[in-house]
Design a protein around this motif. Structure first.
Motif, PDB file in Angstrom:
ATOM      1  N   UNK A 221       1.872  75.467  13.639  1.00 53.10           N
ATOM      2  CA  UNK A 221       1.446  74.870  14.912  1.00 53.10           C
ATOM      3  C   UNK A 221       1.156  73.374  14.816  1.00 53.10           C
ATOM      4  N   UNK A 222       1.551  72.768  13.702  1.00 54.23           N
ATOM      5  CA  UNK A 222       1.420  71.319  13.536  1.00 54.23           C
ATOM      6  C   UNK A 222      -0.016  70.844  13.787  1.00 54.23           C
ATOM      7  N   UNK A 223      -0.958  71.506  13.139  1.00 52.47           N
ATOM      8  CA  UNK A 223      -2.359  71.119  13.265  1.00 52.47           C
ATOM      9  C   UNK A 223      -3.006  71.103  11.878  1.00 52.47           C
ATOM     10  N   UNK A 224      -4.272  70.777  11.827  1.00 54.35           N
ATOM     11  CA  UNK A 224      -4.966  70.632  10.545  1.00 54.35           C
ATOM     12  C   UNK A 224      -5.581  71.950  10.090  1.00 54.35           C
ATOM     13  N   UNK A 225      -5.455  72.249   8.818  1.00 52.95           N
ATOM     14  CA  UNK A 225      -6.131  73.406   8.221  1.00 52.95           C
ATOM     15  C   UNK A 225      -7.433  72.929   7.598  1.00 52.95           C
ATOM     16  N   UNK A 226      -8.544  73.499   8.060  1.00 52.49           N
ATOM     17  CA  UNK A 226      -9.856  73.154   7.514  1.00 52.49           C
ATOM     18  C   UNK A 226     -10.264  74.184   6.468  1.00 52.49           C
ATOM     19  N   UNK A 227     -11.138  73.771   5.560  1.00 50.42           N
ATOM     20  CA  UNK A 227     -11.557  74.657   4.485  1.00 50.42           C
ATOM     21  C   UNK A 227     -12.528  75.735   4.957  1.00 50.42           C
ATOM     22  N   UNK A 228     -13.248  75.465   6.037  1.00 51.40           N
ATOM     23  CA  UNK A 228     -14.250  76.414   6.527  1.00 51.40           C
ATOM     24  C   UNK A 228     -14.524  76.112   7.996  1.00 51.40           C
ATOM     25  N   UNK A 229     -15.188  77.055   8.661  1.00 50.80           N
ATOM     26  CA  UNK A 229     -15.526  76.778  10.054  1.00 50.80           C
ATOM     27  C   UNK A 229     -16.584  75.689  10.153  1.00 50.80           C
ATOM     28  N   UNK A 230     -17.417  75.554   9.131  1.00 51.72           N
ATOM     29  CA  UNK A 230     -18.397  74.471   9.131  1.00 51.72           C
ATOM     30  C   UNK A 230     -17.696  73.114   9.156  1.00 51.72           C
ATOM     31  N   UNK A 231     -16.614  72.975   8.368  1.00 48.71           N
ATOM     32  CA  UNK A 231     -15.862  71.718   8.353  1.00 48.71           C
ATOM     33  C   UNK A 231     -15.140  71.507   9.674  1.00 48.71           C
ATOM     34  N   UNK A 232     -14.559  72.562  10.229  1.00 47.18           N
ATOM     35  CA  UNK A 232     -13.873  72.453  11.518  1.00 47.18           C
ATOM     36  C   UNK A 232     -14.833  71.978  12.601  1.00 47.18           C
ATOM     37  N   UNK A 233     -16.058  72.509  12.597  1.00 51.18           N
ATOM     38  CA  UNK A 233     -17.028  72.178  13.640  1.00 51.18           C
ATOM     39  C   UNK A 233     -17.554  70.750  13.530  1.00 51.18           C
ATOM     40  N   UNK A 234     -17.368  70.130  12.381  1.00 49.64           N
ATOM     41  CA  UNK A 234     -17.777  68.731  12.224  1.00 49.64           C
ATOM     42  C   UNK A 234     -16.799  67.774  12.907  1.00 49.64           C
ATOM     43  N   UNK A 235     -15.622  68.260  13.236  1.00 52.78           N
ATOM     44  CA  UNK A 235     -14.595  67.403  13.819  1.00 52.78           C
ATOM     45  C   UNK A 235     -14.924  67.050  15.269  1.00 52.78           C
ATOM     46  N   UNK A 236     -14.945  65.771  15.563  1.00 54.99           N
ATOM     47  CA  UNK A 236     -15.179  65.322  16.934  1.00 54.99           C
ATOM     48  C   UNK A 236     -13.984  65.611  17.833  1.00 54.99           C
ATOM     49  N   UNK A 237     -12.838  65.937  17.229  1.00 53.45           N
ATOM     50  CA  UNK A 237     -11.636  66.216  18.017  1.00 53.45           C
ATOM     51  C   UNK A 237     -11.686  67.581  18.686  1.00 53.45           C
ATOM     52  N   UNK A 238     -12.537  68.489  18.185  1.00 61.89           N
ATOM     53  CA  UNK A 238     -12.557  69.868  18.682  1.00 61.89           C
ATOM     54  C   UNK A 238     -13.548  70.015  19.837  1.00 61.89           C
ATOM     55  N   UNK A 239     -13.044  70.489  20.981  1.00 62.10           N
ATOM     56  CA  UNK A 239     -13.890  70.758  22.154  1.00 62.10           C
ATOM     57  C   UNK A 239     -14.259  72.228  22.269  1.00 62.10           C
ATOM     58  N   UNK A 240     -13.287  73.083  21.955  1.00 59.75           N
ATOM     59  CA  UNK A 240     -13.433  74.531  22.160  1.00 59.75           C
ATOM     60  C   UNK A 240     -12.995  75.249  20.898  1.00 59.75           C
ATOM     61  N   UNK A 241     -13.760  76.261  20.520  1.00 58.53           N
ATOM     62  CA  UNK A 241     -13.425  77.072  19.355  1.00 58.53           C
ATOM     63  C   UNK A 241     -13.099  78.480  19.827  1.00 58.53           C
ATOM     64  N   UNK A 242     -12.007  79.038  19.339  1.00 54.42           N
ATOM     65  CA  UNK A 242     -11.738  80.455  19.582  1.00 54.42           C
ATOM     66  C   UNK A 242     -12.045  81.224  18.302  1.00 54.42           C
ATOM     67  N   UNK A 243     -12.680  82.379  18.464  1.00 57.05           N
ATOM     68  CA  UNK A 243     -13.105  83.187  17.326  1.00 57.05           C
ATOM     69  C   UNK A 243     -12.131  84.341  17.149  1.00 57.05           C
ATOM     70  N   UNK A 244     -11.454  84.346  15.997  1.00 59.43           N
ATOM     71  CA  UNK A 244     -10.434  85.364  15.706  1.00 59.43           C
ATOM     72  C   UNK A 244     -10.680  86.006  14.344  1.00 59.43           C
ATOM     73  N   UNK A 245     -11.931  86.060  13.948  1.00 61.80           N
ATOM     74  CA  UNK A 245     -12.321  86.707  12.692  1.00 61.80           C
ATOM     75  C   UNK A 245     -12.488  88.208  12.923  1.00 61.80           C
ATOM     76  N   UNK A 246     -12.691  89.012  11.869  1.00 57.46           N
ATOM     77  CA  UNK A 246     -13.080  90.410  12.084  1.00 57.46           C
ATOM     78  C   UNK A 246     -14.319  90.495  12.976  1.00 57.46           C
ATOM     79  N   UNK A 247     -14.424  91.565  13.747  1.00 56.86           N
ATOM     80  CA  UNK A 247     -15.420  91.662  14.808  1.00 56.86           C
ATOM     81  C   UNK A 247     -16.853  91.444  14.337  1.00 56.86           C
ATOM     82  N   UNK A 248     -17.200  92.000  13.189  1.00 57.64           N
ATOM     83  CA  UNK A 248     -18.559  91.872  12.687  1.00 57.64           C
ATOM     84  C   UNK A 248     -18.875  90.519  12.091  1.00 57.64           C
ATOM     85  N   UNK A 249     -17.912  89.596  12.156  1.00 60.62           N
ATOM     86  CA  UNK A 249     -18.126  88.235  11.660  1.00 60.62           C
ATOM     87  C   UNK A 249     -17.981  87.218  12.790  1.00 60.62           C
ATOM     88  N   UNK A 250     -18.242  87.641  14.021  1.00 63.62           N
ATOM     89  CA  UNK A 250     -18.139  86.744  15.168  1.00 63.62           C
ATOM     90  C   UNK A 250     -19.389  85.894  15.374  1.00 63.62           C
TER      91      UNK A 250
END
Length: 345
Positions: A48-77
């Motif tokens: 999808x021509x986007x960046x792979x982050x090492x963790x969700x903590x790193x992804x959430x530090x990005x000022x470029x991200x407005x919305x996060x979709x959660x696609x982990x196993x259900x008990x890890x939402x």
């Protein structure tokens, strides 16, 4: 027009549907993803021509991200959803929101506190036929509704359950009901009055898993109508999902996204066109293969969330709304465990 930048947490099967849905929306862009398995994140990012982050903590530090979709196993939402709220990000979370009401309530409270939005993902609500059915119910065409029930006679192979989380209590929150039939349970929550009480049985009959692969419950709604919930992943080769509703002035049977019965005591001019338009069974995806569905209604679901953000109006499938189906399924599990009727409302 503002472009909304998305990040996806989790890079398994459903993340691909999220990515396709985002790509279909003109004012949306996927800018990043992450997964506990770095190779999966890289694969999704490369596709999808986007960046792979090492963790969700790193992804959430990005000022470029407005919305996060959660696609982990259900008990890890819960954990990434709360972290996103604390980072000022809106969240769209896959069904179920999580596997306990306590965890769901913590997610909802975190977004209420931060002023961000938490939205649920229930694509079936966006089927055209579902809109037509909802309008018929809300306009009173059924007279006194006496019964509404759902049937999900699906099939999953043993291979489906060989990963680390499907069919487990901790990460799946249950089996056939919590992971799959929840879509149709949500349909009842959408179009019917609340369920007042239920009595249920579940069984693990066709697979060697912790949770149920077959469940049946008898319902009473707050308006006095009765109903049934039946869901399984042990019905070879897998058959179409079905919703039935009947009352003193009408009956509808919805099979997949189509109507095999659309009949009312007071016929309207549009009824014949509805029978013609929705008379051929369309759908069938998911009866035996979880990948055999389209992403079209995910796109509609995501687009509706963006519309709510831009308009300032409440999102139709809020955290509180998405919670309802989980509450019903947990009541079914409780009824089975305690061998008793469970009251909800």
């Amino acid at each position: 027009m503002k472009t909304w930048n998305f990040g996806i947490v989790g890079a398994g099967l459903i993340a691909d549907f999220h990515a396709k849905a985002i790509a279909d929306i003109p004012n949306a862009k996927l800018v990043g993803c992450c997964d506990i398995v770095s190779a999966r994140a890289k694969e999704l990012a490369d596709k999808n021509n986007c960046q792979a982050f090492e963790s969700y903590e790193e992804l959430l530090k990005s000022d470029d991200v407005d919305i996060v979709t959660i696609a982990t196993p259900s008990g890890a939402h819960m954990e990434p959803t709360i972290a996103a709220a604390e980072a000022g990000k809106h969240v769209m979370c896959e069904k179920p929101l999580d596997v306990t009401l306590e965890r769901i309530d913590a997610m909802t409270e975190a977004h209420e506190k931060s002023g961000t939005r938490l939205g649920g993902i229930f694509p079936y609500r966006f089927n055209d036929s579902q809109t037509v059915l909802r309008e018929a119910i809300n306009s009173g065409r059924f007279g006194v509704i006496t019964y509404a029930g759902i049937y999900v006679p699906w099939w999953r192979t043993d291979e489906y359950y060989k990963d680390s989380w499907h069919g487990t209590w901790k990460l799946d929150g249950g089996g056939a009901l919590m992971n799959l039939s929840i879509h149709m349970v949500d349909m009842l929550c959408d179009v019917m009055p609340p369920i007042e009480s239920l009595q249920a049985y579940t069984g693990t009959l066709g697979h060697k898993i912790e949770a149920e692969d077959t469940a049946a419950a008898v319902l009473r709604y707050t308006n006095g109508a009765l109903g049934v919930i039946y869901g399984t992943t042990a019905s070879y080769p897998g058959r179409f999902r079905r919703f039935e509703i009947t009352g003193t002035k009408g009956t509808v049977i919805q099979v997949e996204n189509s109507f095999t019965v659309w009949q009312f005591a007071e016929e309207k001019p549009e009824d014949e066109e509805i029978r013609r338009k929705y008379g051929q069974i369309e759908g069938g995806g998911g009866v035996a293969d979880p990948a055999a569905i389209t992403h079209d209604n995910h796109t509609r679901n995501f687009k509706a969330f963006l519309d709510s953000l831009e308009s300032g109006k409440d999102f139709w499938i809020s955290g509180a709304e998405a919670r309802k189906a989980v509450e019903v399924i947990l009541a079914i599990y409780k009824s089975t465990k305690e061998q008793t009727q469970v009251k909800l409302n």
